[in-house]
Scaffold this motif. Structure first.
Motif, PDB file in Angstrom:
ATOM      1  N   GLU A 101      -8.077  -1.015 -10.271  1.00  0.00           N
ATOM      2  CA  GLU A 101      -6.625  -1.909  -8.953  1.00  0.00           C
ATOM      3  C   GLU A 101      -6.102  -0.604  -8.781  1.00  0.00           C
ATOM      4  OE1 GLU A 101      -3.429  -3.715  -6.964  1.00  0.00           O
ATOM      5  OE2 GLU A 101      -5.866  -4.658  -8.021  1.00  0.00           O
ATOM      6  N   LEU A 102      -6.029   0.212 -10.337  1.00  0.00           N
ATOM      7  CA  LEU A 102      -4.742   1.414 -10.239  1.00  0.00           C
ATOM      8  C   LEU A 102      -5.438   2.632  -9.742  1.00  0.00           C
ATOM      9  CD1 LEU A 102      -4.502   1.588 -13.617  1.00  0.00           C
ATOM     10  CD2 LEU A 102      -2.616   1.200 -12.642  1.00  0.00           C
ATOM     11  N   ARG A 103      -6.267   2.388  -9.419  1.00  0.00           N
ATOM     12  CA  ARG A 103      -7.618   3.217  -8.983  1.00  0.00           C
ATOM     13  C   ARG A 103      -7.750   3.346  -6.866  1.00  0.00           C
ATOM     14  NH1 ARG A 103     -11.984   3.103 -11.519  1.00  0.00           N
ATOM     15  NH2 ARG A 103     -13.418   1.960 -10.485  1.00  0.00           N
ATOM     16  N   MET A 143       5.356   2.584   9.595  1.00  0.00           N
ATOM     17  CA  MET A 143       6.260   2.179   8.874  1.00  0.00           C
ATOM     18  C   MET A 143       5.968   0.680   8.672  1.00  0.00           C
ATOM     19  SD  MET A 143       9.444   4.477   8.962  1.00  0.00           S
ATOM     20  CE  MET A 143      10.469   4.024   8.502  1.00  0.00           C
ATOM     21  N   LYS A 144       5.552  -0.167   9.616  1.00  0.00           N
ATOM     22  CA  LYS A 144       4.889  -1.519   8.915  1.00  0.00           C
ATOM     23  C   LYS A 144       4.159  -1.691   7.543  1.00  0.00           C
ATOM     24  CE  LYS A 144       3.626  -5.666  10.925  1.00  0.00           C
ATOM     25  NZ  LYS A 144       2.474  -6.525  12.014  1.00  0.00           N
ATOM     26  N   TRP A 145       3.494  -0.188   8.504  1.00  0.00           N
ATOM     27  CA  TRP A 145       2.426  -0.374   7.559  1.00  0.00           C
ATOM     28  C   TRP A 145       2.270   0.175   6.245  1.00  0.00           C
ATOM     29  CZ3 TRP A 145      -1.917   4.421   8.462  1.00  0.00           C
ATOM     30  CH2 TRP A 145      -3.327   3.856   7.717  1.00  0.00           C
ATOM     31  N   ARG A 146       3.999   1.643   6.190  1.00  0.00           N
ATOM     32  CA  ARG A 146       4.076   1.468   5.241  1.00  0.00           C
ATOM     33  C   ARG A 146       4.910   0.599   3.430  1.00  0.00           C
ATOM     34  NH1 ARG A 146       9.116   3.700   2.926  1.00  0.00           N
ATOM     35  NH2 ARG A 146       8.271   6.681   1.884  1.00  0.00           N
ATOM     36  N   LEU A 147       5.420  -0.165   4.435  1.00  0.00           N
ATOM     37  CA  LEU A 147       5.804  -1.474   3.902  1.00  0.00           C
ATOM     38  C   LEU A 147       5.033  -2.567   3.006  1.00  0.00           C
ATOM     39  CD1 LEU A 147       8.297  -3.294   3.480  1.00  0.00           C
ATOM     40  CD2 LEU A 147       8.643  -4.015   5.507  1.00  0.00           C
ATOM     41  N   GLU A 148       4.212  -2.680   4.000  1.00  0.00           N
ATOM     42  CA  GLU A 148       3.041  -3.313   3.284  1.00  0.00           C
ATOM     43  C   GLU A 148       2.653  -2.119   2.369  1.00  0.00           C
ATOM     44  OE1 GLU A 148       0.430  -3.666   6.631  1.00  0.00           O
ATOM     45  OE2 GLU A 148       1.246  -5.002   7.792  1.00  0.00           O
ATOM     46  N   LEU A 149       2.422  -1.095   2.419  1.00  0.00           N
ATOM     47  CA  LEU A 149       1.470  -0.683   1.060  1.00  0.00           C
ATOM     48  C   LEU A 149       2.163  -0.300  -0.124  1.00  0.00           C
ATOM     49  CD1 LEU A 149      -0.377   2.134   2.780  1.00  0.00           C
ATOM     50  CD2 LEU A 149      -1.459   0.567   1.609  1.00  0.00           C
ATOM     51  N   LEU A 150       3.760  -0.617   0.319  1.00  0.00           N
ATOM     52  CA  LEU A 150       4.495  -0.788  -1.242  1.00  0.00           C
ATOM     53  C   LEU A 150       4.629  -1.937  -1.653  1.00  0.00           C
ATOM     54  CD1 LEU A 150       7.347   1.995   0.754  1.00  0.00           C
ATOM     55  CD2 LEU A 150       5.626   2.665  -1.049  1.00  0.00           C
ATOM     56  N   GLU A 151       5.150  -2.924  -0.451  1.00  0.00           N
ATOM     57  CA  GLU A 151       5.113  -4.161  -1.667  1.00  0.00           C
ATOM     58  C   GLU A 151       3.808  -4.150  -2.087  1.00  0.00           C
ATOM     59  OE1 GLU A 151       5.646  -6.617   1.875  1.00  0.00           O
ATOM     60  OE2 GLU A 151       7.559  -6.321   2.267  1.00  0.00           O
ATOM     61  N   GLY A 152       3.027  -3.781  -1.919  1.00  0.00           N
ATOM     62  CA  GLY A 152       1.529  -4.138  -2.190  1.00  0.00           C
ATOM     63  C   GLY A 152       1.578  -3.631  -3.402  1.00  0.00           C
ATOM     64  N   SER A 153       2.069  -2.804  -3.762  1.00  0.00           N
ATOM     65  CA  SER A 153       2.030  -1.566  -4.814  1.00  0.00           C
ATOM     66  C   SER A 153       3.197  -2.567  -6.173  1.00  0.00           C
ATOM     67  CB  SER A 153       2.786  -0.147  -4.590  1.00  0.00           C
ATOM     68  OG  SER A 153       1.587   0.374  -3.797  1.00  0.00           O
ATOM     69  N   ARG A 154       4.520  -3.357  -5.607  1.00  0.00           N
ATOM     70  CA  ARG A 154       4.886  -3.167  -6.545  1.00  0.00           C
ATOM     71  C   ARG A 154       4.717  -5.054  -6.857  1.00  0.00           C
ATOM     72  NH1 ARG A 154       8.452  -2.591  -1.804  1.00  0.00           N
ATOM     73  NH2 ARG A 154      10.258  -0.539  -2.638  1.00  0.00           N
ATOM     74  N   VAL A 192     -14.259  -9.201 -26.623  1.00  0.00           N
ATOM     75  CA  VAL A 192     -14.615  -7.938 -26.008  1.00  0.00           C
ATOM     76  C   VAL A 192     -15.375  -7.959 -24.846  1.00  0.00           C
ATOM     77  CG1 VAL A 192     -16.025  -5.899 -26.924  1.00  0.00           C
ATOM     78  CG2 VAL A 192     -15.374  -6.869 -28.390  1.00  0.00           C
ATOM     79  N   ALA A 193     -15.801  -8.506 -24.465  1.00  0.00           N
ATOM     80  CA  ALA A 193     -16.778  -8.505 -22.838  1.00  0.00           C
ATOM     81  C   ALA A 193     -15.875  -9.052 -22.081  1.00  0.00           C
ATOM     82  CB  ALA A 193     -17.937  -9.639 -22.823  1.00  0.00           C
ATOM     83  N   ASP A 194     -14.648 -10.113 -22.586  1.00  0.00           N
ATOM     84  CA  ASP A 194     -13.360 -10.883 -21.464  1.00  0.00           C
ATOM     85  C   ASP A 194     -11.965  -9.432 -21.378  1.00  0.00           C
ATOM     86  OD1 ASP A 194     -14.693 -12.998 -20.326  1.00  0.00           O
ATOM     87  OD2 ASP A 194     -13.536 -14.013 -22.178  1.00  0.00           O
ATOM     88  N   ARG A 195     -12.744  -9.026 -22.255  1.00  0.00           N
ATOM     89  CA  ARG A 195     -11.080  -7.661 -23.081  1.00  0.00           C
ATOM     90  C   ARG A 195     -11.773  -6.243 -21.660  1.00  0.00           C
ATOM     91  NH1 ARG A 195     -10.079  -5.509 -28.403  1.00  0.00           N
ATOM     92  NH2 ARG A 195     -11.492  -7.071 -28.339  1.00  0.00           N
ATOM     93  N   ALA A 196     -13.274  -6.159 -21.780  1.00  0.00           N
ATOM     94  CA  ALA A 196     -13.482  -5.053 -21.104  1.00  0.00           C
ATOM     95  C   ALA A 196     -14.261  -5.386 -19.200  1.00  0.00           C
ATOM     96  CB  ALA A 196     -15.022  -4.699 -21.551  1.00  0.00           C
ATOM     97  N   SER A 197     -14.159  -6.449 -19.593  1.00  0.00           N
ATOM     98  CA  SER A 197     -14.427  -7.318 -17.846  1.00  0.00           C
ATOM     99  C   SER A 197     -12.560  -6.849 -17.146  1.00  0.00           C
ATOM    100  CB  SER A 197     -14.928  -7.967 -17.275  1.00  0.00           C
ATOM    101  OG  SER A 197     -14.192  -9.227 -16.441  1.00  0.00           O
ATOM    102  N   GLU A 198     -11.603  -7.081 -18.001  1.00  0.00           N
ATOM    103  CA  GLU A 198     -10.056  -6.998 -17.445  1.00  0.00           C
ATOM    104  C   GLU A 198      -9.820  -5.609 -17.699  1.00  0.00           C
ATOM    105  OE1 GLU A 198      -6.047  -8.563 -18.556  1.00  0.00           O
ATOM    106  OE2 GLU A 198      -7.395 -10.294 -17.863  1.00  0.00           O
ATOM    107  N   GLU A 199      -9.930  -4.731 -18.215  1.00  0.00           N
ATOM    108  CA  GLU A 199     -10.255  -3.490 -18.411  1.00  0.00           C
ATOM    109  C   GLU A 199     -10.379  -2.803 -16.736  1.00  0.00           C
ATOM    110  OE1 GLU A 199      -7.976  -1.346 -20.051  1.00  0.00           O
ATOM    111  OE2 GLU A 199      -7.087  -3.346 -20.672  1.00  0.00           O
TER     112      GLU A 199
END
Length: 151
Positions: free
Chosen positions: A84-86, A44-55, A71-78
Motif C-alpha cells: 500500500e505504501l509503494r 484536477m479531478k484525477w488529482r483530487l481522487e488521488l489525494l483523497e485516496g492518500s488521505r 507471526v504469519a498474520d503479522r508478516a502478511s499485514e506488514e
C-alpha cells in the motif's frame, strides 16, 4: 470549508463554458480554450481522487496499527502495508506529474511534445493527460532507454 487539495500551488482560471458531454475533436483548433479547460478539469479531478485516496490510506494505516500475536498474520499485514505504501508513493509521483501538466496548461505548453514540439494526439492526451511526448517520440525514448539499460 473542507480542504479539497485543489488549491495546492495550482492557479484557478476564469470559468470557460464546457458542455457536460464535451469531447475534444480533431476538427477544432488544437488546444483551444475548450480543450484546455477539458484537460484542466480532467487533471484536477484525477488529482483530487488521488489525494483523497492518500488521505484514506494514511487514516487506514494509523487505525490499522495493532499488535498481532500470530507471526504469519503479522508478516502478511506488514506485506500488505508495504504494498500500500509503494502504491501511494507511485500516486504521489503521479500527483507531481499532474501538477506539472497543469502548469504546462497555464504556460501554454500543454499538448505539445517536449522533444519535437509537435502536437500530441488528442486520443493520447485523453488516455494519458500527463503525456509530455508524442507516441512516436515516447517510443524512440523507450527504445534508447532499453539499449542503454542493456549495456
Amino acid at each position: 470549508m473542507p480542504d479539497t487539495g485543489l488549491d495546492e500551488g495550482i492557479e484557478m482560471k476564469a470559468e470557460v463554458f464546457l458542455p457536460e458531454d464535451y469531447q475534444p475533436a480533431e476538427d477544432e483548433p488544437f488546444m483551444n480554450e475548450r480543450q484546455l479547460e477539458y484537460f484542466r478539469r480532467k487533471l484536477m479531478k484525477w488529482r483530487l481522487e488521488l489525494l483523497e485516496g492518500s488521505r484514506e490510506t494514511i487514516e487506514g494505516l494509523q487505525d490499522g496499527t495493532r499488535a498481532i500475536p500470530d507471526v504469519a498474520d503479522r508478516a502478511s499485514e506488514e506485506t500488505d502495508r508495504a504494498l500500500e505504501l509503494r502504491t501511494r508513493d507511485r500516486q504521489r509521483k503521479l500527483v507531481a506529474k499532474i501538477d506539472a501538466a497543469l502548469r504546462r496548461i497555464d504556460e501554454g505548453e500543454y499538448g505539445y511534445c517536449e522533444k519535437t514540439g509537435e502536437p500530441i494526439s488528442l486520443k493520447r492526451l485523453d488516455a494519458r493527460p500527463i503525456a509530455t511526448m508524442t507516441l512516436e517520440a515516447q517510443e524512440r525514448h523507450e527504445r534508447r532507454e532499453k539499449v542503454h539499460r542493456d549495456d
